[in-house]
Design a protein around this motif. Sequence first.
Motif, short mmCIF file in Angstrom:
data_model
loop_
_atom_site.label_atom_id
_atom_site.label_comp_id
_atom_site.label_asym_id
_atom_site.label_seq_id
_atom_site.Cartn_x
_atom_site.Cartn_y
_atom_site.Cartn_z
N GLN A 266 -5.79 -79.97 -27.70
CA GLN A 266 -5.63 -78.73 -26.99
C GLN A 266 -4.10 -78.28 -26.63
OE1 GLN A 266 -8.28 -79.47 -23.54
NE2 GLN A 266 -10.10 -78.45 -24.66
N GLY A 267 -3.43 -79.38 -26.70
CA GLY A 267 -1.79 -79.02 -26.25
C GLY A 267 -1.38 -78.57 -27.72
N LYS A 268 -1.70 -79.06 -28.69
CA LYS A 268 -1.30 -78.49 -30.11
C LYS A 268 -1.71 -76.88 -30.15
CE LYS A 268 -0.81 -82.86 -32.17
NZ LYS A 268 -1.81 -83.93 -32.69
N ALA A 269 -3.19 -76.84 -29.97
CA ALA A 269 -3.57 -75.49 -30.05
C ALA A 269 -2.83 -74.51 -29.32
CB ALA A 269 -5.04 -75.52 -29.70
N GLU A 270 -2.62 -74.82 -27.97
CA GLU A 270 -1.77 -73.89 -26.91
C GLU A 270 -0.21 -73.79 -27.69
OE1 GLU A 270 -2.09 -75.65 -23.15
OE2 GLU A 270 -4.23 -75.33 -23.26
N HIS A 271 0.06 -74.65 -28.24
CA HIS A 271 1.56 -74.47 -28.92
C HIS A 271 1.50 -73.52 -30.05
CE1 HIS A 271 5.67 -75.79 -29.94
NE2 HIS A 271 5.17 -75.89 -31.07
N LEU A 272 0.43 -73.57 -30.93
CA LEU A 272 0.17 -72.85 -32.02
C LEU A 272 0.01 -71.47 -31.73
CD1 LEU A 272 -0.07 -72.61 -35.18
CD2 LEU A 272 -2.34 -73.34 -34.86
N GLU A 273 -0.69 -71.25 -30.57
CA GLU A 273 -0.91 -69.78 -30.03
C GLU A 273 0.22 -69.29 -29.46
OE1 GLU A 273 -4.10 -68.10 -26.59
OE2 GLU A 273 -4.78 -69.63 -28.09
N ARG A 274 1.35 -70.07 -29.05
CA ARG A 274 2.36 -69.53 -28.40
C ARG A 274 3.22 -69.08 -29.60
NH1 ARG A 274 2.16 -73.46 -24.29
NH2 ARG A 274 3.67 -74.92 -25.66
N ALA A 275 3.11 -70.05 -30.55
CA ALA A 275 3.97 -69.55 -31.79
C ALA A 275 3.63 -68.41 -32.54
CB ALA A 275 4.08 -70.80 -32.89
N LEU A 276 2.25 -68.35 -32.77
CA LEU A 276 1.52 -67.19 -33.33
C LEU A 276 1.99 -66.03 -32.49
CD1 LEU A 276 -1.87 -68.38 -34.36
CD2 LEU A 276 0.26 -67.72 -35.73
N ALA A 277 1.90 -66.15 -30.97
CA ALA A 277 2.25 -64.96 -30.23
C ALA A 277 3.72 -64.33 -30.42
CB ALA A 277 2.03 -65.14 -28.71
N SER A 278 4.66 -65.40 -30.51
CA SER A 278 6.08 -64.88 -30.70
C SER A 278 6.30 -64.67 -32.18
CB SER A 278 6.93 -66.24 -30.46
OG SER A 278 7.09 -67.18 -31.90
N ASN A 279 5.56 -65.00 -33.10
CA ASN A 279 5.50 -64.38 -34.37
C ASN A 279 5.18 -62.98 -34.36
OD1 ASN A 279 6.48 -66.32 -35.87
ND2 ASN A 279 4.74 -67.22 -36.71
N ARG A 280 4.11 -62.77 -33.67
CA ARG A 280 3.36 -61.31 -33.56
C ARG A 280 4.64 -60.49 -32.91
NH1 ARG A 280 -1.69 -63.72 -32.65
NH2 ARG A 280 -1.08 -63.70 -30.50
N THR A 281 5.19 -61.02 -31.71
CA THR A 281 6.32 -60.12 -31.10
C THR A 281 7.24 -59.97 -32.15
OG1 THR A 281 5.75 -61.58 -29.23
CG2 THR A 281 7.87 -60.26 -29.07
N ILE A 282 7.82 -60.85 -32.83
CA ILE A 282 8.97 -60.57 -33.74
C ILE A 282 8.48 -59.63 -34.94
CG2 ILE A 282 10.33 -61.50 -35.72
CD1 ILE A 282 10.13 -64.25 -33.98
N GLY A 283 7.09 -59.76 -35.06
CA GLY A 283 6.75 -58.61 -36.21
C GLY A 283 6.83 -57.32 -35.61
N THR A 284 6.31 -57.26 -34.44
CA THR A 284 6.23 -55.89 -33.84
C THR A 284 7.75 -55.13 -33.68
OG1 THR A 284 4.32 -56.56 -32.40
CG2 THR A 284 5.45 -54.57 -31.64
N ALA A 285 8.48 -56.20 -33.00
CA ALA A 285 10.17 -55.78 -33.08
C ALA A 285 10.70 -55.45 -34.45
CB ALA A 285 10.96 -56.95 -32.51
N ILE A 286 10.41 -55.91 -35.54
CA ILE A 286 10.65 -55.37 -36.72
C ILE A 286 10.33 -54.14 -37.09
CG2 ILE A 286 10.62 -55.95 -39.32
CD1 ILE A 286 11.07 -58.97 -38.36
N GLY A 287 8.91 -53.96 -36.82
CA GLY A 287 8.36 -52.52 -36.83
C GLY A 287 9.11 -51.46 -36.21
N ILE A 288 9.48 -52.07 -35.09
CA ILE A 288 10.16 -50.81 -34.24
C ILE A 288 11.44 -50.49 -34.71
CG2 ILE A 288 11.30 -50.61 -31.92
CD1 ILE A 288 8.85 -52.02 -30.63
#
Length: 203
Positions: A139-161
């Motif tokens: 579960q700890g790994k899954a949360e870490h992965l979720e954070r990583a995916l969330a940060s990737n999404r943030t970076i993707g959104t910022a690049i789009g902007i």
Amino acid sequence: MTNDTGYRGRVLLVEDEPDVRSYVARLLRENGWRTTAVEDVESAEPVLADHDVLLCDIMLPGQDGISFTRDLRARTDSVRWMPVILLTARAASDDIVAGLGAGADDYITKPFEEPELVARVATHTELALMRQIVIDEAQGKAEHLERALASNRTIGTAIGILMSQQRVTSDAAFALLREHSQNSNRRLREIAEDVVLTGALPE
Ligand code: CA
């Protein structure tokens, strides 16, 4: 085996015969297990999730131990992984085959030798506690992965902007983010969050 806190696990005993119930409960407690003893499945159900191992008589009034085991294994919550040890009055009977077929992990034939019961309960509580550690880590790994995916999404959104704001390619927008990250000595994700929040690169 006990861990550093002396925690040996919690056993839920379901046994309808009062003498056997109090005898087995006393034996379990003397050997270090926190033990709850109830007389039927109906009483076991509400406290099930507070225990590590289920020690359940097969022949019970109301729902029997085999049917209860089958129900547990069909559940979607963590209780479905709970080790089940069945208590049976008849050795090598159809009950044992049916119980194991229903998903029980082990069985103990009454009458039993005390060391046998203690050894079997010990094995299954240790396995249950180890399994819990593995689940917690996953579960700890899954949360870490979720954070990583969330940060990737943030970076993707910022690049789009940045692409639309600065009229640049995605590579160039990513380079801008990275440049700001290096110059300000802040993480790329933090720069990206600023872009998403303010619509522009930070000053
Ligand atoms: Ca019984």
